[in-house]
Design a protein around this motif. Structure first.
Motif, short mmCIF file in Angstrom:
data_model
loop_
_atom_site.label_atom_id
_atom_site.label_comp_id
_atom_site.label_asym_id
_atom_site.label_seq_id
_atom_site.Cartn_x
_atom_site.Cartn_y
_atom_site.Cartn_z
N ARG A 165 11.59 -100.34 11.40
CA ARG A 165 10.32 -99.57 12.23
C ARG A 165 8.85 -100.36 12.05
NH1 ARG A 165 13.63 -95.22 10.67
NH2 ARG A 165 14.99 -94.46 12.18
N SER A 175 14.44 -96.93 15.93
CA SER A 175 14.85 -96.01 16.91
C SER A 175 13.76 -94.73 16.46
CB SER A 175 16.19 -95.56 16.23
OG SER A 175 16.12 -95.15 14.92
N GLN A 176 13.76 -93.90 17.25
CA GLN A 176 12.99 -92.61 16.95
C GLN A 176 13.87 -91.36 17.38
OE1 GLN A 176 9.05 -92.87 18.23
NE2 GLN A 176 8.27 -91.18 16.93
N CYS A 225 23.20 -89.84 20.08
CA CYS A 225 22.98 -90.73 19.13
C CYS A 225 23.69 -90.50 17.81
CB CYS A 225 21.56 -90.63 18.60
SG CYS A 225 20.22 -90.98 19.66
N GLN A 236 21.60 -97.95 16.11
CA GLN A 236 20.37 -97.13 16.12
C GLN A 236 19.91 -96.47 14.99
OE1 GLN A 236 20.19 -94.65 19.24
NE2 GLN A 236 22.21 -94.67 19.47
#
Ligand code: SF4
Ligand code: SF4
Lengths: 324, 482
Positions: A165, A175-176, A225, A236
């Protein structure tokens, strides 16, 4: 007073001429060896002052014609050591990182190099034992066998080079997770149900009505996810929710917080700060801590260990040495 | 510094200046004994490093070797590792007690026969007599003005001394490296600097101590005479001039004229002439006497020539001397040697020796030392178990590579594996190889169930070619909680 000088009868020596209540002092000459030693030290002192830093000035000291300094000495030693290590560093970057375990000697050198580099660059977050300081701290424990983004040598190296990140870097691991509560996607009651469900699949809680409701919510909000079975997705960085390890803690409060506000763990990237060899050493070190993946099978255990031992010796760490 | 000379008064000096000693050659029982001991001690010193001893391809083949670089000490079939250095300490203790034993029994026999200072001085004095001639010739040469002959003699004497001194220093370094290799390296300029420095220093010390300082080392420098004096008692053998028999001194002629006044000493000064420390034993026991017994040989010869019984100067204890002076019977020498004090010393000395031999025969040659990771002390694994990590050092003290088995026991459901290998499902043993005569460092992991708190268990090592475990390490399995 000098007029009182005379030759002392019993010793045959001249007196210095002083006299106190009949006590006189003999002017015995200095022993010759003593005098010569004194002269020698004076000459030594002069030569020293010329050659070496000696007189303190306002900002520094006189430099001396030899230009010697203790820092310079140290630098020389460091440079010499660097030169010694250069072949190892070159060999490290030259090969494929996945074959490192086939070269036990090089691997051992890489681990030791990584151990020192880790102390400089990594301990601030991961702790001196690489254990993430404490469970639930948000800094992963690198000793265990749980990996968010992958735990083989290559994956670890990638993470090191590109970081996690880093918004200024296109190749960074990214990824968030949505902030389900803060952004109003789920109500707090729903979040509570979700928490129950996650604690059930991770073995922390008994099955309950709340968890059953949570399972449905999971299906529609999280499974994309974290996977239908909750085992996560490394592409991710979505953690496995069913195992015994959780980065931010598995307690209800912590989980509620995570789902409500999301988490956004950042790791700096090192590709542009450290040279490739050092990064590779760090990868080898982290991999060696015990959780590293894609290792030779245990059936080969004997040979691999023996080789490691032999390599150890060649590196000069073990060998004929008795360290304990 | 003529101004320091008092006008007419006696010269004041802080130390007695050295009176040079030119001991006369002598022959006799003790002289021959000394020859023998000199030959043996010098032979041991010069030859030992050249003795070969086959230890196989993985260890040096030198019988006695102090391998400082690799920290090993070899002595025939014994190999000592640094952690076993107490054996060397034990040897030193034995040497100390041995000295007590010898000194309480036969006085300063060490000084008289075996001390390197005595042996090399003796050797140098023989050289001196060989080059310069005997005592009187040496006196004459000393006072002679410097001319070609004196220069030649001095140079040849010093050259021989230097030669001996050089070999003395040269032999010393052979104990610290492979002798043949080192010899070649030494002469081709490839040996380590420290080798040349050591030889240089030892050559100088031998040359100066043996050639010039001689008895001054014993009288002024060496602590032994003081210590030994404290260890002797009235039952220790001493070189003694029997004054009750010898006094009044007088020539044979005088004694014939006046048999009542004169004793056996004919005042020939032979005992003084042969003494390597230049003292007169007739003045009584003194610190300068190293009990080399050469005066006994000299005196015995004279007594033989004048037809009187030998032993005017002789080894005798202080007690016996007193008894003999009074005319009483004296016990045989072996009785004074075997008294409680010497027997106790001998007992202690022998006990230490036997204990060392016993432990040497039973010591283990393969052991393991395990260090538990301190940070973190345990690791939670994803599957729920707990892992503990260790660094093990396996010490193979034999001169052959070995395959060893490491095993854990006493920990229910535990798995053991080594660093660099994938974790197996179940396994409590693993094998690894350790090079000959070396320490292998192995990273070990043990995983076990999460519940159970801190738990003691064992890790053991054995050679795969043997049945018996040679070393066991007691460990703790750390778990969360508590
Ligand atoms: S006095 Fe010291 S140096 Fe002299 S013979 Fe005895 S032990 Fe050796
Ligand atoms: S007095 Fe006799 S025993 Fe003593 S040092 Fe001299 S010669 Fe040797």
């Amino acid at each position: 007073m000098a007029d009182n000088q005379r030759i002392d009868e019993p010793t045959g020596t001249q007196t210095v001429g002083h006299e106190w209540d009949g006590i006189e002092e003999l002017d015995t000459p200095m022993p010759r060896w003593w005098l010569w030693t004194l002269y020698a030290t004076i000459i030594w002192g002069i030569v020293y002052v010329i050659l070496y830093p000696a007189w303190p000035m306002v900002n520094s000291a006189t430099e001396g014609v030899l230009g010697w300094s203790s820092r310079g000495d140290l630098q020389q030693e460091l440079d010499a050591r660097d030169k010694e290590l250069e072949p190892i560093r070159q060999a490290l970057v030259a090969g494929d990182i996945n074959t490192l375990y086939e070269k036990p000697e090089l691997m051992q050198a890489a681990i030791e190099g990584g151990r020192s580099a880790f102390k400089v660059h990594c301990v601030q977050c991961h702790g001196t034992g690489a254990d993430g300081i404490r469970p639930g701290s948000g800094y992963p424990n690198l000793n265990d066998d749980e990996w968010l983004w992958g735990g083989d040598l290559e994956a670890i190296e990638y993470t090191l080079v590109h970081g996690i990140r880093n918004p200024d870097h296109s190749e960074t691991r990214f990824s968030q997770m949505p902030a389900f509560g803060r952004d109003g996607i789920l109500s707090s009651a729903e979040i509570s149900d979700l928490v129950s469900h996650i604690r059930v699949i991770s073995g922390e809680e008994e099955q309950s009505a709340s968890a059953t409701r949570g399972a449905a919510l999971y299906e529609s909000n999280c499974a994309v996810c974290h996977g239908a079975d909750g085992t996560g997705d490394r592409t991710q960085g979505a953690p496995n929710l069913t195992d015994a390890i959780s980065l931010y803690g598995i307690g209800r409060t912590s989980l509620t917080n995570t789902i409500t506000n999301s988490r956004y763990g950042v790791m700096p990237r090192w590709g542009h700060r450290l040279d490739p060899a050092t990064v590779r050493m760090l990868a080898a070190y982290v991999h060696s801590l015990g959780g590293g993946e894609a290792l030779p099978a245990a059936t080969n255990a004997d040979e691999a260990v023996a080789e490691e031992a032999a390599g150890d010796q060649a590196v000069g760490e073990g060998g004929k040495d008795v360290q304990s | 510094m003529s101004s320091l000379k008092p006008a007419g008064g006696p010269e004041i000096q802080l130390y007695e200046s050295r009176k040079e000693v030119f001991p006369k050659a002598v022959d006799g029982f003790y002289r021959r004994l000394k020859w023998g001991i000199m030959a043996i001690t010098l032979a041991i010193y010069y030859i030992t490093p050249w003795i070969r001893w086959d230890r196989g391809p993985h260890a040096p083949d030198q019988a006695v070797l102090v391998d400082l670089a690799n920290r090993r000490f070899y002595m025939f079939n014994i190999e000592i590792w640094p952690h076993e250095f107490y054996y060397v300490a034990g040897l030193l203790v034995m040497a100390g007690i041995g000295l007590f034993l010898v000194t309480s029994a036969v006085g300063r026999a060490w000084c008289g026969y075996a001390c390197p200072q005595t042996v090399w001085t003796d050797l140098f004095q023989h050289v001196e007599r060989f080059v310069d001639g005997d005592r009187n010739a040496q006196f004459r040469l000393k006072d002679a003005p410097w001319g070609p002959q004196k220069i030649f003699k001095r140079l040849s004497k010093w050259a021989i001394w230097l030669f001996i001194a050089f070999w003395t220093g040269g032999a010393w370094i052979m104990y610290f490296a492979d002798a043949p290799t080192l010899t070649v390296d030494f002469w081709t300029g490839q040996a380590a600097m420290v080798a040349y420095a050591t030889v240089g220093i030892l050559t100088a010390i031998t040359f100066i101590f043996g050639g010039f300082m001689r008895e001054q080392v014993c009288v002024y420098m060496c602590p032994w005479p003081r210590i030994q004096t404290a260890m002797m008692d009235e039952k220790s053998l001493l070189v003694t001039y029997k004054d009750w028999r010898g006094e009044e001194r007088g020539s044979v002629k005088k004694a014939k004229a006046n048999p009542d006044i004169y004793g056996d000493c004919v005042d020939c000064n032979q005992c003084v002439a042969v003494c390597p420390t230049g003292i007169d034993i007739r003045e009584g026991p003194q610190i300068g006497c190293i009990t080399c017994a050469l005066c006994i040989d000299a005196c015995d010869k004279v007594m033989g020539q004048v037809g009187r019984p030998r032993g005017l100067i002789d080894y005798i204890t202080a007690d016996d001397a007193e008894a003999e002076a009074k005319g009483a019977e004296t016990p045989p020498t072996w009785k004074t040697l075997l008294r409680p004090r010497t027997l106790v010393y001998f007992g202690v000395w022998a006990a230490i020796g036997l204990a060392m031999l016993f432990t040497l025969g039973n010591r283990t040659r393969l052991d393991i030392a395990v260090q538990h990771d301190r940070n973190p002390v345990y690791v939670q694994l994803a599957g729920g178990e707990i892992r503990n990590s260790y660094t093990a050092k396996i010490r193979n003290m034999e001169s052959r590579p070995r395959e060893v088995e490491i095993a854990i026991s006493g920990l229910e459901g535990a798995t053991l594996w080594a660093g660099g290998t994938a974790r197996p499902d179940t396994q409590t043993k693993l094998t690894t190889k350790v090079a000959a005569d070396s320490v292998a460092k192995v990273r070990l992991f043990v995983a076990g169930p999460r519940e159970g708190g801190k738990q003691a268990y064992k890790m053991s090592v054995r050679g795969t070619d043997e049945d018996a475990v040679t070393d066991i390490e007691e460990l703790f399995f750390e778990r969360p909680g508590e």
